[in-house]
Design a protein around this motif. Structure first.
Motif, PDB file in Angstrom:
ATOM      1  N   ARG A   1       0.825  -1.190   0.000  1.00 34.89           N
ATOM      2  CA  ARG A   1       0.000   0.000   0.000  1.00 34.89           C
ATOM      3  C   ARG A   1       0.864   1.245   0.000  1.00 34.89           C
ATOM      4  O   ARG A   1       0.363   2.360  -0.098  1.00 34.89           O
ATOM      5  CB  ARG A   1      -0.928   0.011   1.213  1.00 34.89           C
ATOM      6  CG  ARG A   1      -0.210  -0.008   2.543  1.00 34.89           C
ATOM      7  CD  ARG A   1      -1.161  -0.026   3.715  1.00 34.89           C
ATOM      8  NE  ARG A   1      -1.818   1.255   3.912  1.00 34.89           N
ATOM      9  CZ  ARG A   1      -2.639   1.523   4.933  1.00 34.89           C
ATOM     10  NH1 ARG A   1      -2.902   0.562   5.807  1.00 34.89           N
ATOM     11  NH2 ARG A   1      -3.183   2.692   5.068  1.00 34.89           N
ATOM     12  N   PHE A   2       2.180   1.068   0.159  1.00 31.54           N
ATOM     13  CA  PHE A   2       3.119   2.189   0.153  1.00 31.54           C
ATOM     14  C   PHE A   2       4.001   2.093  -1.087  1.00 31.54           C
ATOM     15  O   PHE A   2       4.777   1.157  -1.238  1.00 31.54           O
ATOM     16  CB  PHE A   2       3.972   2.183   1.423  1.00 31.54           C
ATOM     17  CG  PHE A   2       3.154   2.154   2.690  1.00 31.54           C
ATOM     18  CD1 PHE A   2       2.310   3.202   3.011  1.00 31.54           C
ATOM     19  CD2 PHE A   2       3.232   1.076   3.551  1.00 31.54           C
ATOM     20  CE1 PHE A   2       1.544   3.173   4.175  1.00 31.54           C
ATOM     21  CE2 PHE A   2       2.483   1.036   4.718  1.00 31.54           C
ATOM     22  CZ  PHE A   2       1.630   2.083   5.024  1.00 31.54           C
ATOM     23  N   LYS A   3       3.901   3.068  -1.950  1.00 34.06           N
ATOM     24  CA  LYS A   3       4.632   3.035  -3.210  1.00 34.06           C
ATOM     25  C   LYS A   3       6.014   3.666  -3.115  1.00 34.06           C
ATOM     26  O   LYS A   3       6.867   3.424  -3.971  1.00 34.06           O
ATOM     27  CB  LYS A   3       3.823   3.752  -4.291  1.00 34.06           C
ATOM     28  CG  LYS A   3       2.412   3.206  -4.491  1.00 34.06           C
ATOM     29  CD  LYS A   3       2.412   1.743  -4.858  1.00 34.06           C
ATOM     30  CE  LYS A   3       0.992   1.232  -5.108  1.00 34.06           C
ATOM     31  NZ  LYS A   3       0.981  -0.234  -5.364  1.00 34.06           N
ATOM     32  N   GLN A   4       6.233   4.500  -2.093  1.00 32.14           N
ATOM     33  CA  GLN A   4       7.482   5.254  -1.992  1.00 32.14           C
ATOM     34  C   GLN A   4       8.332   4.872  -0.787  1.00 32.14           C
ATOM     35  O   GLN A   4       9.558   4.896  -0.864  1.00 32.14           O
ATOM     36  CB  GLN A   4       7.166   6.761  -1.917  1.00 32.14           C
ATOM     37  CG  GLN A   4       6.340   7.293  -3.074  1.00 32.14           C
ATOM     38  CD  GLN A   4       7.077   7.245  -4.384  1.00 32.14           C
ATOM     39  OE1 GLN A   4       8.290   7.450  -4.430  1.00 32.14           O
ATOM     40  NE2 GLN A   4       6.351   6.962  -5.468  1.00 32.14           N
ATOM     41  N   LEU A   5       7.702   4.549   0.315  1.00 40.76           N
ATOM     42  CA  LEU A   5       8.448   4.249   1.535  1.00 40.76           C
ATOM     43  C   LEU A   5       9.336   3.022   1.360  1.00 40.76           C
ATOM     44  O   LEU A   5       8.924   2.023   0.775  1.00 40.76           O
ATOM     45  CB  LEU A   5       7.490   3.994   2.695  1.00 40.76           C
ATOM     46  CG  LEU A   5       6.703   5.178   3.239  1.00 40.76           C
ATOM     47  CD1 LEU A   5       5.823   4.719   4.392  1.00 40.76           C
ATOM     48  CD2 LEU A   5       7.627   6.293   3.683  1.00 40.76           C
ATOM     49  N   GLN A   6      10.551   3.124   1.891  1.00 36.88           N
ATOM     50  CA  GLN A   6      11.467   1.990   1.815  1.00 36.88           C
ATOM     51  C   GLN A   6      11.791   1.397   3.181  1.00 36.88           C
ATOM     52  O   GLN A   6      12.028   0.193   3.290  1.00 36.88           O
ATOM     53  CB  GLN A   6      12.767   2.408   1.115  1.00 36.88           C
ATOM     54  CG  GLN A   6      12.555   2.794  -0.343  1.00 36.88           C
ATOM     55  CD  GLN A   6      13.848   3.026  -1.084  1.00 36.88           C
ATOM     56  OE1 GLN A   6      14.927   2.619  -0.650  1.00 36.88           O
ATOM     57  NE2 GLN A   6      13.762   3.697  -2.217  1.00 36.88           N
TER      58      GLN A   6
ATOM     59  N   LEU B   1       5.982  11.975  -0.592  1.00 38.20           N
ATOM     60  CA  LEU B   1       7.095  11.521  -1.410  1.00 38.20           C
ATOM     61  C   LEU B   1       6.700  11.382  -2.874  1.00 38.20           C
ATOM     62  O   LEU B   1       7.472  11.714  -3.782  1.00 38.20           O
ATOM     63  CB  LEU B   1       7.620  10.176  -0.870  1.00 38.20           C
ATOM     64  CG  LEU B   1       8.431  10.229   0.430  1.00 38.20           C
ATOM     65  CD1 LEU B   1       8.601   8.817   0.981  1.00 38.20           C
ATOM     66  CD2 LEU B   1       9.779  10.878   0.198  1.00 38.20           C
ATOM     67  N   ALA B   2       5.493  10.909  -3.106  1.00 41.02           N
ATOM     68  CA  ALA B   2       5.015  10.691  -4.479  1.00 41.02           C
ATOM     69  C   ALA B   2       4.904  12.000  -5.271  1.00 41.02           C
ATOM     70  O   ALA B   2       5.028  11.994  -6.502  1.00 41.02           O
ATOM     71  CB  ALA B   2       3.673   9.975  -4.467  1.00 41.02           C
ATOM     72  N   ILE B   3       4.702  13.121  -4.562  1.00 44.38           N
ATOM     73  CA  ILE B   3       4.606  14.407  -5.272  1.00 44.38           C
ATOM     74  C   ILE B   3       5.910  15.186  -5.200  1.00 44.38           C
ATOM     75  O   ILE B   3       5.954  16.378  -5.520  1.00 44.38           O
ATOM     76  CB  ILE B   3       3.434  15.256  -4.732  1.00 44.38           C
ATOM     77  CG1 ILE B   3       3.609  15.591  -3.262  1.00 44.38           C
ATOM     78  CG2 ILE B   3       2.102  14.539  -4.969  1.00 44.38           C
ATOM     79  CD1 ILE B   3       2.552  16.548  -2.706  1.00 44.38           C
TER      80      ILE B   3
END
Length: 275
Positions: free
Chosen positions: A7-12, A269-271
Motif C-alpha cells: 500500500r506504500f509506493k514510496q516508503l522503503q 514523497l510521491a509528489i
C-alpha cells in the motif's frame, strides 16, 4: 494484506526506537535503573532528573547526568572530589547488570506496535531499529519482543558504532546500509526522545515523534489513563512542543497512530516532497 501487496509506493524503511516506542509504555525501564545505579553510590536522583538525557547511549547518558551542576555537587560532597571519567565507567558497570536483569520486566509491547510492524512487513517496507540500549541488553530484549510479535529486519545498539550514538545520524544510517536502502529520504525515524528525533533529522529522514507513550510524558499506560482529560491535554501539549522543537515532522500519541502518518509521508514523497 498479501505479503507481496504494497500500500506504500514510496516508503522503503521505517526505523524505530524501542523503549517508549515499541515496548515499555512510559520508557520506565532505563529511567528507574539510572536512579538505582546512582543510589548504589549514595547519590539520590529523581525520575525527572534521570529522564533528562534519555535517548543518548547509556554511558553518554551517565556523563550528562554527572555534568548537571546539582548532581555534580552531590558527587563532590559524597566523595570529596569532582567526578571523573573513571566514575562514568564505574556507574556504567553498575548500571549494566541491573538493566540486563530488569529489561525483561519492561518488554511488554505498546498497544498497536505488533500490528504496525506486521503492516510494514506485509507491505514490503523494511523495519529497522536503533536504541540507546547496549548490545548486551538488546540480546535479552529482542527475543522476548519477537515472541510477542515485534521483529525488525535489523537493529543497531547504542554501544556498537565507533562514531557514537544520538543525536548523531550514525545508528539510523547503519540501518540504511544494512537494509540496503536506496534513498534515505524514503526512510522514517520513529522515536519518543528529543535526541532520537534529532538523529532522524541529521540522517536526512522523516522524523515522527511519540508524545504520550514515551519519555516526554513518562507514565505507564495505566497511570496515563487514570489522568483526567485536562491533565492529559497539558502533558501531551508539552511533549509535542519539545518533539516539534527538536524537528519532528509529525507528532502522534503512540505507535498505534502511525499508519495514517505513513500514508501521508508516502503521498508527499510521491509528489516530490523530501524531509
Amino acid at each position: 494484506m498479501q505479503p507481496n501487496e504494497s500500500r506504500f509506493k514510496q516508503l522503503q524503511a521505517v526505523i524505530f526506537d524501542w523503549s517508549g516506542t515499541l515496548v515499555d509504555f512510559g520508557s520506565l525501564a532505563p529511567t528507574q535503573i539510572f536512579v538505582d545505579a546512582f543510589a548504589s553510590f549514595d547519590i539520590p536522583l529523581s525520575l525527572e532528573q534521570a529522564r533528562g538525557p534519555m535517548g543518548l547511549s547509556k554511558k553518554a547518558h551517565i556523563r550528562q547526568l554527572l555534568a548537571q551542576p546539582e548532581i555534580g555537587a552531590q558527587w563532590q560532597i559524597r566523595f570529596g572530589r569532582a567526578w571523573e571519567e573513571a566514575d562514568v565507567s564505574a556507574l556504567y558497570e553498575r548500571f549494566m547488570p541491573m538493566q540486563i536483569e530488569k529489561v525483561g520486566d519492561y518488554c511488554a509491547p505498546i498497544e498497536g506496535a505488533a500490528d504496525v510492524l506486521a503492516l510494514l512487513h506485509g507491505a514490503g517496507v523494511k523495519v529497522g531499529g536503533c536504541t540507546g540500549y547496549p548490545r548486551e541488553v538488546l540480546d535479552v530484549l529482542l527475543p522476548l519482543a519477537a515472541a510477542q510479535g515485534l521483529e525488525a529486519d535489523h537493529v543497531v545498539a547504542g554501544d556498537e558504532l565507533a562514531a557514537g550514538g544520538r543525536p548523531g545520524p550514525w545508528m539510523a544510517l547503519a540501518n540504511v546500509l544494512a537494509l540496503r536502502i536506496g534513498r534515505v529520504s524514503a526512510c522514517i525515524k520513529v522515536d519518543d526522545t528529543v535526541p532520537g528525533i534529532e538523529e532522524g533529522r541529521n540522517a536526512g529522514m522523516w522524523s515522527v515523534g511519540l508524545s504520550v507513550s514515551g519519555n516526554e510524558v513518562g507514565l505507564s499506560a495505566s497511570a496515563w489513563q487514570a489522568l483526567d482529560a485536562s491533565r492529559q491535554t497539558g502533558l501531551r501539549a508539552a511533549a509535542e512542543k519539545r518533539l516539534y522543537g527538536a524537528g519532528a515532522h509529525f507528532v502522534i500519541d503512540t505507535v498505534a497512530d502511525l499508519p495514517g502518518v505513513l500514508a501521508e509521508i508516502d503521498r508527499r514523497l510521491a509528489i516530490g516532497e523530501r524531509p
